[in-house]
Design a protein around this motif. Structure first.
Motif, mmCIF file in Angstrom:
data_model
loop_
_atom_site.group_PDB
_atom_site.id
_atom_site.type_symbol
_atom_site.label_atom_id
_atom_site.label_comp_id
_atom_site.label_asym_id
_atom_site.label_seq_id
_atom_site.Cartn_x
_atom_site.Cartn_y
_atom_site.Cartn_z
ATOM 1 N N PHE A 146 0.825 -1.208 0.000
ATOM 2 C CA PHE A 146 0.000 0.000 0.000
ATOM 3 C C PHE A 146 0.862 1.261 0.000
ATOM 4 O O PHE A 146 0.495 2.270 -0.607
ATOM 5 N N PHE A 147 2.006 1.229 0.668
ATOM 6 C CA PHE A 147 2.916 2.368 0.624
ATOM 7 C C PHE A 147 3.410 2.593 -0.800
ATOM 8 O O PHE A 147 3.423 3.723 -1.296
ATOM 9 N N ALA A 148 3.810 1.511 -1.469
ATOM 10 C CA ALA A 148 4.286 1.627 -2.854
ATOM 11 C C ALA A 148 3.171 2.097 -3.782
ATOM 12 O O ALA A 148 3.393 2.930 -4.665
ATOM 13 N N LEU A 149 1.967 1.583 -3.571
ATOM 14 C CA LEU A 149 0.841 2.007 -4.399
ATOM 15 C C LEU A 149 0.553 3.490 -4.192
ATOM 16 O O LEU A 149 0.298 4.228 -5.153
ATOM 17 N N GLY A 150 0.609 3.951 -2.942
ATOM 18 C CA GLY A 150 0.413 5.371 -2.670
ATOM 19 C C GLY A 150 1.476 6.225 -3.309
ATOM 20 O O GLY A 150 1.216 7.312 -3.823
ATOM 21 N N TRP A 151 2.719 5.744 -3.302
ATOM 22 C CA TRP A 151 3.814 6.475 -3.927
ATOM 23 C C TRP A 151 3.600 6.566 -5.437
ATOM 24 O O TRP A 151 3.806 7.610 -6.045
ATOM 25 N N ILE A 152 3.154 5.453 -6.039
ATOM 26 C CA ILE A 152 2.927 5.437 -7.490
ATOM 27 C C ILE A 152 1.785 6.375 -7.853
ATOM 28 O O ILE A 152 1.878 7.145 -8.812
ATOM 29 N N ILE A 153 0.701 6.345 -7.091
ATOM 30 C CA ILE A 153 -0.464 7.182 -7.409
ATOM 31 C C ILE A 153 -0.153 8.654 -7.189
ATOM 32 O O ILE A 153 -0.451 9.508 -8.017
ATOM 33 N N LYS A 154 0.474 8.973 -6.041
ATOM 34 C CA LYS A 154 0.733 10.372 -5.706
ATOM 35 C C LYS A 154 1.928 10.926 -6.464
ATOM 36 O O LYS A 154 1.979 12.121 -6.758
ATOM 37 N N GLY A 155 2.903 10.096 -6.762
ATOM 38 C CA GLY A 155 4.080 10.552 -7.472
ATOM 39 C C GLY A 155 5.185 11.009 -6.546
ATOM 40 O O GLY A 155 6.241 11.436 -6.996
ATOM 41 N N ASN B 286 6.448 10.874 -1.963
ATOM 42 C CA ASN B 286 6.293 10.162 -0.709
ATOM 43 C C ASN B 286 4.884 10.387 -0.134
ATOM 44 O O ASN B 286 4.499 11.528 0.122
ATOM 45 N N PRO B 287 4.098 9.315 0.074
ATOM 46 C CA PRO B 287 2.729 9.492 0.563
ATOM 47 C C PRO B 287 2.657 9.835 2.048
ATOM 48 O O PRO B 287 1.631 10.300 2.517
ATOM 49 N N ILE B 288 3.754 9.660 2.794
ATOM 50 C CA ILE B 288 3.752 9.994 4.217
ATOM 51 C C ILE B 288 4.528 11.291 4.391
ATOM 52 O O ILE B 288 5.735 11.339 4.188
ATOM 53 N N HIS B 289 3.849 12.339 4.802
ATOM 54 C CA HIS B 289 4.467 13.661 4.880
ATOM 55 C C HIS B 289 5.523 13.744 5.972
ATOM 56 O O HIS B 289 6.464 14.513 5.875
#
Length: 117
Positions: free
Chosen positions: A85-94, A96-99
């Motif tokens: 899910f971290f990798a998926l968030g990174w791919i979608i957001k472009g 780091n998904p965790i600020h």
């Protein structure tokens, strides 16, 4: 197999089941006094006596091994899901998904310098 009262067993012969048998889930009739628990033979009857210590020890060790395997599989699955899910968030957001893991940005620095003056 059109008749719901006939059930097939592994040998292939049809066994007739009377309509009145079963769980008594219908309304009225002989199923009205059904209390919800079985009052017949045990499916797995209890042992006549307690097994010896060696058997109990072996069963306990087997249960611990099995539980440990399930526990480690559950943790492995949870870690894999988290990373996915971290990798998926990174791919979608472009990015780091965790600020909290990224450094302060330009906008944050300018806001803090403006508030000091």
């Amino acid at each position: 197999m059109d008749d719901p009262r006939s059930k097939s067993n592994p040998s292939g012969k049809k066994v007739e089941v009377p309509i009145g048998s079963g769980n008594g889930g219908g309304s009225g009739g002989e199923g009205a006094s059904f209390s919800g628990h079985r009052t017949g033979r045990f499916v797995n009857p209890p042992d006549a006596s307690n097994p010896d210590a060696a058997t109990l020890r072996e069963q306990w060790r087997y249960a611990i091994r099995l539980y440990s395997r399930w526990y480690s599989h559950a943790w492995g699955t949870a870690i894999l899901a988290g990373v996915s899910f971290f990798a998926l968030g990174w791919i979608i957001k472009g990015e780091n998904p965790i600020h909290s893991l990224s450094g302060p940005k330009e906008d944050d620095r300018s806001k803090s310098s403006v508030s000091k003056s």
